[in-house]
Structure formats: structure tokens, C-alpha cells
Design an enzyme around this catalytic site. Structure first.
Site, PDB file in Angstrom:
ATOM      1  N   LYS A   1       5.982 -18.157 -34.291  1.00  0.00           N
ATOM      2  CA  LYS A   1       5.093 -17.099 -34.767  1.00  0.00           C
ATOM      3  C   LYS A   1       4.249 -17.628 -35.925  1.00  0.00           C
ATOM      4  O   LYS A   1       4.686 -18.525 -36.638  1.00  0.00           O
ATOM      5  CB  LYS A   1       5.915 -15.890 -35.241  1.00  0.00           C
TER       6      LYS A   1
ATOM      7  N   HIS B   1      13.613 -14.007 -19.351  1.00  0.00           N
ATOM      8  CA  HIS B   1      13.860 -12.980 -20.368  1.00  0.00           C
ATOM      9  C   HIS B   1      14.463 -11.746 -19.704  1.00  0.00           C
ATOM     10  O   HIS B   1      14.008 -11.312 -18.648  1.00  0.00           O
ATOM     11  CB  HIS B   1      12.556 -12.623 -21.076  1.00  0.00           C
TER      12      HIS B   1
ATOM     13  N   ASN C   1       0.803  -1.226   0.000  1.00  0.00           N
ATOM     14  CA  ASN C   1       0.000   0.000   0.000  1.00  0.00           C
ATOM     15  C   ASN C   1       0.830   1.268   0.000  1.00  0.00           C
ATOM     16  O   ASN C   1       0.342   2.336  -0.389  1.00  0.00           O
ATOM     17  CB  ASN C   1      -0.924   0.012   1.220  1.00  0.00           C
TER      18      ASN C   1
ATOM     19  N   LYS D   1       9.847 -22.170 -28.527  1.00  0.00           N
ATOM     20  CA  LYS D   1       9.132 -21.612 -27.369  1.00  0.00           C
ATOM     21  C   LYS D   1       7.690 -21.265 -27.715  1.00  0.00           C
ATOM     22  O   LYS D   1       7.408 -20.719 -28.778  1.00  0.00           O
ATOM     23  CB  LYS D   1       9.861 -20.353 -26.891  1.00  0.00           C
TER      24      LYS D   1
ATOM     25  N   HIS E   1       8.857 -16.441 -18.484  1.00  0.00           N
ATOM     26  CA  HIS E   1       8.606 -15.233 -19.265  1.00  0.00           C
ATOM     27  C   HIS E   1       8.167 -14.124 -18.314  1.00  0.00           C
ATOM     28  O   HIS E   1       7.506 -14.382 -17.315  1.00  0.00           O
ATOM     29  CB  HIS E   1       7.538 -15.485 -20.331  1.00  0.00           C
ATOM     30  N   ARG E   2       8.528 -12.872 -18.658  1.00  0.00           N
ATOM     31  CA  ARG E   2       8.255 -11.747 -17.759  1.00  0.00           C
ATOM     32  C   ARG E   2       7.116 -10.860 -18.259  1.00  0.00           C
ATOM     33  O   ARG E   2       7.123  -9.651 -18.024  1.00  0.00           O
ATOM     34  CB  ARG E   2       9.518 -10.919 -17.554  1.00  0.00           C
TER      35      ARG E   2
END
Length: 498
Positions: free
Chosen positions: A175, A327, A123, A201, A294-295
Site C-alpha cells: 500500500k 482470496h 441468458n 503482493k 485475485h477475485r
């Protein structure tokens, strides 16, 4: 309330609001070896003194609240409170300070990154007295580090499992990231692995969508792995993304991957959460699986210089929570990352002991007391012309991951993989021969292209591709090294590609 009760409750207690700095700003405090130390970039509201702002951070992230409470008398605040013990002005920035805070170890649950972050970056980041707040670095003491398992296996165990030494590992993100059927996806995996890559990946947002359910993807990718291994004689892997909507579903996917006999799975550790990530890391160690991290979402947290959490802190948290890869940016590709800052947190991921070095953004000396290291993954907008720079910057203990730089090859996926493997082998050989990759990198790639038509074609396609944008997150002027030559390493590599 009876008069008797009111009298007892009032003994030694004065209601009201008092300045945080009276209790939580302690410039004479000597830090302990067991303290967790934090460096915050603080931007106070106009009229708020830096000492009060730093003390407010220490208070609101430990034992304090906005007013005095009588239950303070039921515990030892001196034992449990956070302390702002030093404040320094940030040169070149108006009304910006680095506040150093020490936290007693007993404030945190053992082995829980979730609890650590709930306190230190909780917080307090919404506190109205601060215009902005950023956690720049943490010092994790050995006493706390030893309560974590850390990465499931670490760098050396991964190399032994894969039987790959003396060079960076090569990967490729499949991809398009969304829309392929499982069979076509598996075909692309096979072609890349057969062409010479070590890994392929799943993209971070590939989970289990209507066009490709996770179980189908796992099966076709496993088939691609085994077929490419049989044909090349090399151990191969595909990062099967086990991230899911619940921990139970995530572990079910990890279990299925183990049953298929694949070497590695994947998790999105920020969107998935630290509790889920730590659970998965424990499962991977117990079941012999490597864990790629992975980030996704990191730039929401770390990209702005004056507010959020620096990625070096997120990297340290990942090493505690557990992951064998993460990464880390590329320096030379399409994603954010200044060279010195990136090298700083790469060392924090891999090395066992890292000295304080403000010229690389490292505020504290960090001793990992033999916690396994994490392999940095360079990924995002890189291609064969980047190979010398990447080899020089990241060294052997890294994964160089080319998505579009593999699948965008004019001759297809397998030739794209061949081009990257040839470029890497040429750079490693040149480095081992003592050649200067910074000065001779482009020539090394051109010469290798003479006996590899696949590499020559890749060089022609991407010879003009650069991402020349200044990074948003940079070192402060007082932290920069004085360099005789202000040319960056990337400039040296991109001189003449004729």
C-alpha cells in the site's frame, strides 16, 4: 414455400408456445453420475408456478427457447435437454425456491469453464418470467473434472517449492495500492520480506500505469526478493500481477517473470476472464511458476442473496480453470463472509472429497478425483489481534495476508512484518501445545508481546479495531445448524484485550 415442402415440414410438428414444464420438469428423473447438477435459487414473477419457473431455467440454459421449433425433430431432445428434477421451498422467504437441474455432459466442451458458464449462467439470468435467479452450487462430475488441468501445482508442491511446512504462510499487499514509483514499491517489498513475511503482493489494480510500468516493477521486486532471501535464508516471493488488456500481453509479462526467476505471479481471474486464466495456468505449470488468483469483481456477482452466482461456484470454477491461491474472505476482517459459508467453500478449494452439507451451504457431494487443491487467502482488514482466530479458522494450508496490518505499524514496514510473524509463530506453538486458541487467543498474543516490542506496539495500535457488520449473504433458516451457544468464534476472540 411449395405445398410439398410445407407438408413435409409440418409432419409431427405443431407450431406455437407451450409450457416449459411439459418438457423440462421431470420429477421422476434419476440423476446420472455423469450429469452436471445445479442448484438455483429461483424467485418467479407473480403468477408463475415454481414448476414452470424451474423448467424455464432448465430449458433456457440448455436446449429450449420461447417457442416450439421444427428443428427439434432433427435431434434427440431427451438426450441433450436439461431437466428440473426437484423443487423445494426456501423457508422464511416469500416465493423463493431451490430448483435442481441436471445437465447431460455432452452439452459442454471439455476443459472449458467459459463454455460451462456460457450455458448455465448465460441468458437465462435475464429471463423475464423470473424476478431473480441465483446459482447456489454446482456438482462437477469426475468425468468432466478429468478434462481440466486445474491448479498449476497445488498445495503440496507449493510447500515443497518454498520449503515451508507446519504453519500458514504470511503475506502483505503493498500500500498505497496506486501511486508509488517502482523503486519505492520495491523498497516496501524488501522491508516486508526482510521482516519475516513469506510473500508480498501487487494489489489487484496494479497493472502497468504511467506512474509505474510493469517491467520496472518486476525488476525492482525481483531485486527485493533476492536480497531478502540472501539475508534471511528463507525462500521469498512477490505476486507479480500479470493481468493485462490482451492474453498476448499477459503471457509476455509471465514470460519476463519466469526469466527473472521469481517463484509466483498473479492474475485477476474474473476481470481477466476464464479463457485468459486457463491459458495462464497452463503456462505456469509448464514453466514452474505458482499462480496467485485475485477475485476482483466477485462481489458484483455473488454478494446479493437472491440473484447472481454464489462464490462457492466461482471457487469451483477457479479450481477447474487453475490457480494455486485464491482470496476467500476472512470471516473476522472487513470483507463479507459468514463463517460456516466460508469454511464450506474453503473445503471445496482444498479437499479432494467434500460431502453434501447444507449447514455450510454445500448442496452436492463433490469428488475432485485428485485435482490439485487451492490455498485460500485470508485478506482484508486483518491485524495481529485476528491471528488466533485466523489460525483456528483456516488452519495451516492457507495464506494470511496483512496489508494495512503490516504497513500501518507505527515503527514502519519491517517491524510490522516482525509483529505478524511473531504473532503467527506464537499461535502455532500454542496450538501445537494443545492450547485452545478460541479461549486463550488474546492472552497468547499479549504474552508474546512481552518479548517482542514490535508485536506490543501493533497490539496497542489495533486493540480497538473491529468490523462488526452482519453479512448480507447468510445461510437459509432451514440450513442452519442448531447451536447451543450462539456466540460466534470471532466474539470469543474479541472479549478482552486490556
Amino acid at each position: 414455400m411449395s405445398p410439398q415442402t410445407e407438408t413435409k415440414a409440418s409432419v409431427g410438428f405443431k407450431a406455437g408456445v407451450k409450457d416449459y414444464k411439459l418438457t423440462y420438469y421431470t420429477p421422476d428423473y434419476e440423476t446420472k453420475d455423469t450429469d452436471i447438477l445445479a442448484a438455483f435459487r429461483v424467485t418467479p414473477q407473480p403468477g408463475v408456478p415454481p414448476e414452470e419457473a424451474g423448467a424455464a431455467v432448465a430449458a433456457e440454459s440448455s436446449t429450449g427457447t420461447w417457442t416450439t421449433v421444427w428443428t427439434d425433430g432433427l435431434t434427440s431432445l431427451d438426450r441433450y435437454k436439461g431437466r428440473c428434477y426437484r423443487i423445494e421451498r426456501v423457508i422464511g422467504e416469500k416465493d423463493q425456491y431451490i430448483a435442481y437441474v441436471a445437465y447431460p455432459l455432452d452439452l459442454f466442451e471439455e476443459g472449458s469453464v467459459t463454455n460451462l458458464f456460457t450455458s448455465i449462467v448465460g441468458n437465462v439470468f435475464g429471463f423475464k418470467a423470473l424476478r431473480a435467479l441465483r446459482l447456489e452450487d454446482l456438482r462437477i462430475p469426475p468425468a468432466y473434472t478429468k478434462t481440466f488441468q486445474g491448479p498449476p501445482h497445488g498445495i503440496q508442491v507449493e510447500r515443497d517449492k518454498l520449503n515451508k511446512y507446519g504453519r500458514p504462510l504470511l503475506g502483505c499487499t503493498i500500500k498505497p495500492k496506486l501511486g508509488l514509483s517502482a523503486k519505492n514499491y520495491g523498497r516496501a517489498v524488501y522491508e516486508c520480506l526482510r521482516g519475516g513475511l513469506d510473500f508480498t503482493k501487487d494489489d489487484e489494480n496494479v497493472n502497468s500505469q504511467p506512474f509505474m510500468r510493469w517491467r520496472d516493477r518486476f525488476l525492482f521486486c525481483a531485486e527485493a526478493i533476492y536480497k531478502s532471501q540472501a539475508e534471511t535464508g528463507e525462500i521469498k516471493g512477490h505476486y507479480l500481477n500479470a493481468t493485462a488488456g490482451t492474453c498476448e500481453e499477459m503471457l509476455k509479462r509471465a514470460f519476463f517473470a519466469r526469466e527473472l526467476g521469481v517463484p509466483i505471479i498473479m492474475h485477476d481471474y474474473l476481470t481477466g476472464g476464464f479463457t485468459a486464466n486457463t491459458s495462464l495456468a497452463h503456462y505456469c505449470r509448464e514453466n514452474g511458476l505458482l499462480l496467485h488468483i485475485h477475485r476482483a469483481m466477485h462481489a458484483v456477482i455473488d454478494r446479493q442473496k437472491n440473484h447472481g452466482i454464489h462464490f462457492r461456484v466461482l471457487a469451483k470454477a477457479l479450481r477447474l480453470s487453475g490457480g494455486d491461491h485464491i482470496h476467500s474472505g476472512t470471516v473476522v476482517g472487513k470483507l463479507e463472509g459468514e463463517r460456516e459459508i466460508t469454511l464450506g467453500f474453503v473445503d471445496l478449494l482444498r479437499d479432494d472429497f467434500v460431502e453434501q452439507d447444507r449447514s455450510r451451504g454445500i448442496y452436492f457431494t463433490q469428488d475432485w478425483v485428485s485435482l490439485p487443491g487451492v490455498m485460500p487467502v485470508a485478506s482484508g482488514g486483518i491485524h495481529v489481534w485476528h491471528m488466533p482466530a485466523l489460525t483456528e479458522i483456516f488452519g495451516d494450508d492457507s495464506v494470511l495476508q496483512f496489508g494495512g496490518g503490516t504497513l500501518g505499524h507505527p515503527w514502519g514496514n519491517a517491524p510490522g512484518a516482525v509483529a505478524n510473524r511473531v504473532a503467527l509463530e506464537a499461535c502455532v506453538q500454542a496450538r501445537n501445545e494443545g492450547r485452545d486458541l478460541a479461549q486463550e487467543g488474546n492472552d497468547i498474543i499479549r504474552q508474546a508481546g512481552k518479548w517482542s516490542p514490535e508485536l506490543a506496539a501493533a497490539c496497542e495500535v489495533w486493540k480497538e479495531i473491529r468490523f462488526d457488520f452482519k453479512p448480507v449473504d447468510t445461510l437459509d433458516p432451514n440450513d442452519k445448524k442448531q447451536r447451543d451457544n450462539e456466540d460466534t468464534l470471532a466474539d470469543k476472540f474479541f472479549g478482552d484485550k486490556g
